[in-house]
Motif scaffolding. Sequence first.
Motif, PDB file in Angstrom:
ATOM      1  N   SER A  33       0.847  -1.212   0.000  1.00  0.00           N
ATOM      2  CA  SER A  33       0.000   0.000   0.000  1.00  0.00           C
ATOM      3  C   SER A  33       0.871   1.246   0.000  1.00  0.00           C
ATOM      4  O   SER A  33       2.085   1.188   0.213  1.00  0.00           O
ATOM      5  N   SER A  34       0.248   2.380  -0.261  1.00  0.00           N
ATOM      6  CA  SER A  34       0.987   3.643  -0.374  1.00  0.00           C
ATOM      7  C   SER A  34       1.549   4.066   0.998  1.00  0.00           C
ATOM      8  O   SER A  34       0.910   3.841   2.020  1.00  0.00           O
ATOM      9  N   PRO A  35       2.733   4.699   1.044  1.00  0.00           N
ATOM     10  CA  PRO A  35       3.583   5.077  -0.091  1.00  0.00           C
ATOM     11  C   PRO A  35       4.590   4.012  -0.481  1.00  0.00           C
ATOM     12  O   PRO A  35       5.269   4.144  -1.493  1.00  0.00           O
ATOM     13  N   TRP A  36       4.697   2.956   0.315  1.00  0.00           N
ATOM     14  CA  TRP A  36       5.789   1.990   0.097  1.00  0.00           C
ATOM     15  C   TRP A  36       5.613   1.269  -1.233  1.00  0.00           C
ATOM     16  O   TRP A  36       6.593   1.001  -1.941  1.00  0.00           O
ATOM     17  N   ARG A  37       4.364   1.004  -1.634  1.00  0.00           N
ATOM     18  CA  ARG A  37       4.126   0.319  -2.902  1.00  0.00           C
ATOM     19  C   ARG A  37       4.753   1.090  -4.064  1.00  0.00           C
ATOM     20  O   ARG A  37       5.285   0.547  -5.006  1.00  0.00           O
ATOM     21  N   ASP A  38       4.695   2.415  -3.952  1.00  0.00           N
ATOM     22  CA  ASP A  38       5.177   3.253  -5.047  1.00  0.00           C
ATOM     23  C   ASP A  38       6.673   3.538  -4.957  1.00  0.00           C
ATOM     24  O   ASP A  38       7.283   3.978  -5.921  1.00  0.00           O
ATOM     25  N   ARG A  39       7.247   3.279  -3.773  1.00  0.00           N
ATOM     26  CA  ARG A  39       8.656   3.604  -3.588  1.00  0.00           C
ATOM     27  C   ARG A  39       9.567   2.388  -3.703  1.00  0.00           C
ATOM     28  O   ARG A  39      10.739   2.487  -4.023  1.00  0.00           O
ATOM     29  N   PHE A  40       8.989   1.220  -3.443  1.00  0.00           N
ATOM     30  CA  PHE A  40       9.834   0.012  -3.408  1.00  0.00           C
ATOM     31  C   PHE A  40      10.304  -0.343  -4.831  1.00  0.00           C
ATOM     32  O   PHE A  40       9.537  -0.336  -5.774  1.00  0.00           O
ATOM     33  N   PRO A  41      11.609  -0.744  -4.992  1.00  0.00           N
ATOM     34  CA  PRO A  41      12.152  -1.115  -6.318  1.00  0.00           C
ATOM     35  C   PRO A  41      11.783  -2.542  -6.705  1.00  0.00           C
ATOM     36  O   PRO A  41      12.630  -3.439  -6.792  1.00  0.00           O
ATOM     37  N   TRP A  42      10.503  -2.774  -6.965  1.00  0.00           N
ATOM     38  CA  TRP A  42      10.026  -4.143  -7.245  1.00  0.00           C
ATOM     39  C   TRP A  42      10.755  -4.735  -8.445  1.00  0.00           C
ATOM     40  O   TRP A  42      11.022  -5.936  -8.471  1.00  0.00           O
ATOM     41  N   HIS A  43      11.075  -3.905  -9.442  1.00  0.00           N
ATOM     42  CA  HIS A  43      11.604  -4.432 -10.708  1.00  0.00           C
ATOM     43  C   HIS A  43      12.965  -5.103 -10.553  1.00  0.00           C
ATOM     44  O   HIS A  43      13.363  -5.922 -11.373  1.00  0.00           O
ATOM     45  N   ARG A  44      13.707  -4.741  -9.493  1.00  0.00           N
ATOM     46  CA  ARG A  44      15.035  -5.355  -9.303  1.00  0.00           C
ATOM     47  C   ARG A  44      15.124  -6.104  -7.980  1.00  0.00           C
ATOM     48  O   ARG A  44      16.208  -6.318  -7.430  1.00  0.00           O
ATOM     49  N   THR A  45      13.961  -6.549  -7.483  1.00  0.00           N
ATOM     50  CA  THR A  45      13.955  -7.354  -6.258  1.00  0.00           C
ATOM     51  C   THR A  45      13.606  -8.796  -6.593  1.00  0.00           C
ATOM     52  O   THR A  45      12.684  -9.053  -7.373  1.00  0.00           O
TER      53      THR A  45
END
Length: 241
Positions: A52-64
């Motif tokens: 959920s916001s804001p962590w959903r939008d800040r976390f680098p999902w693409h390189r995790t």
Amino acid sequence: MSGNLVVLPTPDALVEHVASWLTERARSSSGAFRLVLSGGHTPAPLYARLASSPWRDRFPWHRTDFYWGDERCVSADDPESNSGMARRQLLAHVPVAPDHVHPIPGEMAPPGAAAAYEQTLRDVYGAPALDPARPLFDVTLLGLGEDGHTASLFPGTEALAERARWVTTVRPEGKTPRVTLTYPALESSRCVAFLVSGESKASILRRVRGGASDAPAARLRPVGEVVWFVDRAAAGEGERS
Ligand code: 6PG
């Protein structure tokens, strides 16, 4: 078992703090961020908060890349499944590509599941021996059982003596058979972060941090940092409003 102790006033404050800490830790890393998720009940609200916001939008999902410290030998849709819980709470709600999610194959027969997962980890690591200077994982989230277990390193099991394999099987008394990372694999991490919540964990937390050798969690010797994120109830301070 040493490590930095961070005490938050309530379970909600614990979740918020760790969501922020983990997000910033991932953002400050370079390249692939290898994260080990733990199972059980404690981390579920953390996973939901990260989605959920804001962590959903800040976390680098693409390189995790997501791994697990242990898994019950059940199918992924079984309520007991650790990877199933993480999918429901987090992975189904954030932009993570399927090839970045590496669950332990709980649906396989335990020995085959352990061998398969060990190969997955060895393929990722790219060398036959774990080098303390080059940890396998960036962050390893762990919980703490009231008997002092962590992951599925339960007291009195042969898994505690396993120092060659990175993954093994465990048949804890009265519990579902499990596959678990062994001490060498769990210790090969830049940072091991324990999440401990609730008054029921106060006694074991005190014993583990005091080095009680009969508690498997106290015998972990990570090559990197160790941090304990706990709420006041687990710290034995009682929950103040
Ligand atoms: C599991 C976990 C296990 C868990 C502890 C604490 O598969 O259950 O890996 O090690 O972290 O048992 O569980 P709770 O968070 O439910 O108290």
